[in-house]
Design a protein around this motif. Structure first.
Motif, PDB file in Angstrom:
ATOM      1  N   GLY A 129      -9.712  20.368  -5.562  1.00 16.53           N
ATOM      2  CA  GLY A 129      -8.308  20.561  -5.898  1.00 16.53           C
ATOM      3  C   GLY A 129      -7.622  19.221  -6.064  1.00 16.53           C
ATOM      4  N   ARG A 130      -6.310  19.242  -6.189  1.00 18.02           N
ATOM      5  CA  ARG A 130      -5.545  18.013  -6.406  1.00 18.02           C
ATOM      6  C   ARG A 130      -4.897  17.564  -5.092  1.00 18.02           C
ATOM      7  N   TYR A 131      -5.337  16.429  -4.581  1.00 26.63           N
ATOM      8  CA  TYR A 131      -4.778  15.861  -3.358  1.00 26.63           C
ATOM      9  C   TYR A 131      -3.664  14.892  -3.760  1.00 26.63           C
ATOM     10  N   ASN A 132      -2.444  15.338  -3.588  1.00 18.53           N
ATOM     11  CA  ASN A 132      -1.285  14.621  -4.126  1.00 18.53           C
ATOM     12  C   ASN A 132      -0.324  14.128  -3.041  1.00 18.53           C
ATOM     13  N   ALA A 133      -0.792  14.070  -1.800  1.00 20.63           N
ATOM     14  CA  ALA A 133       0.003  13.493  -0.713  1.00 20.63           C
ATOM     15  C   ALA A 133      -0.949  12.930   0.338  1.00 20.63           C
ATOM     16  N   LEU A 134      -0.467  11.938   1.069  1.00 21.42           N
ATOM     17  CA  LEU A 134      -1.306  11.243   2.045  1.00 21.42           C
ATOM     18  C   LEU A 134      -0.421  10.802   3.204  1.00 21.42           C
ATOM     19  N   SER A 135      -0.951  10.908   4.414  1.00 21.45           N
ATOM     20  CA  SER A 135      -0.245  10.348   5.564  1.00 21.45           C
ATOM     21  C   SER A 135      -1.226   9.556   6.408  1.00 21.45           C
ATOM     22  N   TRP A 136      -0.718   8.507   7.056  1.00 19.09           N
ATOM     23  CA  TRP A 136      -1.551   7.745   7.994  1.00 19.09           C
ATOM     24  C   TRP A 136      -0.674   6.950   8.943  1.00 19.09           C
ATOM     25  N   LYS A 137      -1.277   6.587  10.062  1.00 21.35           N
ATOM     26  CA  LYS A 137      -0.591   5.785  11.069  1.00 21.35           C
ATOM     27  C   LYS A 137      -1.113   4.357  11.022  1.00 21.35           C
ATOM     28  N   LEU A 138      -0.201   3.418  11.134  1.00 23.53           N
ATOM     29  CA  LEU A 138      -0.544   2.008  11.264  1.00 23.53           C
ATOM     30  C   LEU A 138      -0.178   1.622  12.693  1.00 23.53           C
ATOM     31  N   ASP A 196       2.360  11.310  -4.417  1.00 18.94           N
ATOM     32  CA  ASP A 196       1.262  11.118  -5.356  1.00 18.94           C
ATOM     33  C   ASP A 196       1.043   9.635  -5.640  1.00 18.94           C
ATOM     34  N   PHE A 197      -0.220   9.271  -5.862  1.00 19.79           N
ATOM     35  CA  PHE A 197      -0.575   7.905  -6.234  1.00 19.79           C
ATOM     36  C   PHE A 197       0.070   7.546  -7.565  1.00 19.79           C
ATOM     37  N   VAL A 198       0.623   6.341  -7.641  1.00 21.90           N
ATOM     38  CA  VAL A 198       1.215   5.849  -8.886  1.00 21.90           C
ATOM     39  C   VAL A 198       0.441   4.600  -9.310  1.00 21.90           C
ATOM     40  N   GLY A 199      -0.134   4.644 -10.497  1.00 23.34           N
ATOM     41  CA  GLY A 199      -0.917   3.517 -10.990  1.00 23.34           C
ATOM     42  C   GLY A 199      -1.405   3.780 -12.393  1.00 23.34           C
ATOM     43  N   ASP A 200      -2.381   3.007 -12.816  1.00 23.07           N
ATOM     44  CA  ASP A 200      -2.888   3.126 -14.179  1.00 23.07           C
ATOM     45  C   ASP A 200      -3.618   4.445 -14.414  1.00 23.07           C
ATOM     46  N   GLU A 201      -4.155   5.032 -13.339  1.00 23.31           N
ATOM     47  CA  GLU A 201      -4.837   6.314 -13.482  1.00 23.31           C
ATOM     48  C   GLU A 201      -4.542   7.190 -12.286  1.00 23.31           C
ATOM     49  N   ARG A 202      -4.662   8.486 -12.478  1.00 18.69           N
ATOM     50  CA  ARG A 202      -4.429   9.429 -11.397  1.00 18.69           C
ATOM     51  C   ARG A 202      -5.557   9.365 -10.382  1.00 18.69           C
ATOM     52  N   LYS A 203      -5.223   9.584  -9.135  1.00 17.33           N
ATOM     53  CA  LYS A 203      -6.228   9.671  -8.087  1.00 17.33           C
ATOM     54  C   LYS A 203      -6.068  10.994  -7.355  1.00 17.33           C
ATOM     55  N   ALA A 218     -13.787  12.107  -5.867  1.00 17.56           N
ATOM     56  CA  ALA A 218     -12.477  11.531  -6.175  1.00 17.56           C
ATOM     57  C   ALA A 218     -12.059  10.677  -4.985  1.00 17.56           C
ATOM     58  N   ASN A 219     -11.006   9.895  -5.162  1.00 17.72           N
ATOM     59  CA  ASN A 219     -10.533   9.091  -4.039  1.00 17.72           C
ATOM     60  C   ASN A 219      -9.026   9.110  -3.930  1.00 17.72           C
ATOM     61  N   VAL A 230       1.123   4.135  -1.904  1.00 22.04           N
ATOM     62  CA  VAL A 230      -0.035   4.736  -2.575  1.00 22.04           C
ATOM     63  C   VAL A 230      -0.012   4.193  -4.007  1.00 22.04           C
ATOM     64  N   GLY A 231      -0.741   3.092  -4.216  1.00 18.39           N
ATOM     65  CA  GLY A 231      -0.582   2.351  -5.464  1.00 18.39           C
ATOM     66  C   GLY A 231       0.819   1.758  -5.478  1.00 18.39           C
ATOM     67  N   GLU A 232       1.605   2.088  -6.503  1.00 17.61           N
ATOM     68  CA  GLU A 232       3.020   1.706  -6.540  1.00 17.61           C
ATOM     69  C   GLU A 232       3.905   2.825  -6.040  1.00 17.61           C
ATOM     70  N   GLY A 233       3.308   3.933  -5.635  1.00 23.24           N
ATOM     71  CA  GLY A 233       4.069   5.062  -5.115  1.00 23.24           C
ATOM     72  C   GLY A 233       4.592   4.777  -3.727  1.00 23.24           C
ATOM     73  N   HIS A 234       5.804   5.244  -3.463  1.00 21.42           N
ATOM     74  CA  HIS A 234       6.459   4.935  -2.198  1.00 21.42           C
ATOM     75  C   HIS A 234       5.998   5.878  -1.081  1.00 21.42           C
ATOM     76  N   CYS A 235       6.240   5.424   0.146  1.00 22.58           N
ATOM     77  CA  CYS A 235       5.984   6.218   1.334  1.00 22.58           C
ATOM     78  C   CYS A 235       7.225   6.220   2.208  1.00 22.58           C
ATOM     79  N   ARG A 236       7.409   7.278   2.959  1.00 19.62           N
ATOM     80  CA  ARG A 236       8.437   7.296   3.995  1.00 19.62           C
ATOM     81  C   ARG A 236       7.808   6.832   5.299  1.00 19.62           C
ATOM     82  N   ALA A 237       8.418   5.861   5.949  1.00 19.62           N
ATOM     83  CA  ALA A 237       7.869   5.328   7.194  1.00 19.62           C
ATOM     84  C   ALA A 237       8.698   5.811   8.365  1.00 19.62           C
ATOM     85  N   GLU A 238       8.031   6.299   9.394  1.00 19.23           N
ATOM     86  CA  GLU A 238       8.698   6.764  10.601  1.00 19.23           C
ATOM     87  C   GLU A 238       8.096   6.050  11.804  1.00 19.23           C
TER      88      GLU A 238
END
Length: 262
Positions: free
Chosen positions: A119-128, A165-172, A181-182, A252-260
């Motif tokens: 399927g299409r994985y169009n969101a990502l979350s992670w902890k730093l 969603d990832f923003v860049g030269d190609e969809r991920k 896929a990655n 995510v590429g040039e795509g923004h993230c919300r940081a909490e």
């Protein structure tokens, strides 16, 4: 007519149908890769907003609880709405990644691979975050006007990023059955040091620290700073800047993230 023969005639189509369903279900799985990317800023080096040529030997990042989502509707990190997912998968519980690994043209770092639903994985979350030490350690050299300063700067943000969603030269993240896929956790270190190639009036450069505040803390020509050092030795304004910089690191590429904050 032989009852056994009639029974076989009836059962065989059912078995074939069951096998076809099983095979169909099995093909709805593919391999999803998690990659971490410090971009060319880390792999190739760059010049900070205040004119220091920055070269990186190692950039260690501790990431935890990385989850990819098939979000419906698509997730917008510029709102306070939570990710609504019909499917999600844990890609790694914890990983320490050297974003500077490889040469100047190296691909983003492969962190983990998992078998998961297509399927299409169009969101990502992670902890730093790291419980055993600083979450980020940046090691390299800074050079300006013939002066070279080796540096090791340990940073300790405690954040969770929620990305669309990832923003860049190609969809991920578009995973086909039996395919690969990655998805990518991207780190923008120009937010920390700034970039001389853009105007000093750009939002990124106005918010970046540059390297001068770190160079001012050098001892015997070397910068070696812990998170505790930064808390004590940076000015109040610089510490506020650094807190905002942390929140802008994750993309995510040039795509923004919300940081909490965690």
């Amino acid at each position: 007519m032989d009852r056994k023969w009639l029974l076989n005639v009836a059962v065989i189509p059912l078995l074939m149908s069951s096998a076809a369903c099983t095979q169909s279900a099995a093909t709805q799985v593919g391999t999803l890769e998690l990659r971490a990317n410090g971009e060319d800023f880390i792999r190739q080096g760059f010049t900070s907003k205040d004119g220091w040529q920055i070269e990186f030997d190692h950039v260690y990042a501790d990431i935890q609880d990385v989850v990819a989502y098939q979000a419906a509707p698509p997730f917008n990190p510029d709102t306070d709405v939570e990710i609504a997912a019909k499917t999600n998968v844990l890609l790694t519980e914890a990983a320490n990644v050297d974003l500077a690994e490889g040469d100047a043209t190296a691909a983003p770092i492969l962190v983990e691979q998992v078998e998961t639903t297509a399927g299409r994985y169009n969101a990502l979350s992670w902890k730093l975050i790291s419980e055993a030490g600083p979450a980020l350690v940046v090691i390299g050299t800074a050079t300006r006007d013939g002066e070279t300063i080796p540096f090791e700067i340990a940073l300790n943000p405690s954040l969770e990023f929620f990305c669309g969603d990832f923003v860049g030269d190609e969809r991920k993240g578009i995973l086909s059955p039996e395919g690969t896929a990655n998805v990518e956790a991207t780190f923008h270190f120009d937010h920390l040091f700034g970039d001389i190639d853009i105007s000093e009036e750009e939002v990124l450069n106005r918010g970046a620290l540059g390297f001068d505040p770190f160079a001012a803390l050098a001892q015997d020509g070397v910068v070696n700073l812990t998170p505790e050092d930064l808390e004590i030795k940076l000015t109040k304004v610089e510490k506020l800047q650094l807190a905002d910089i942390y929140k802008g690191l994750g993309h995510v590429g040039e795509g923004h993230c919300r940081a909490e904050e965690i």
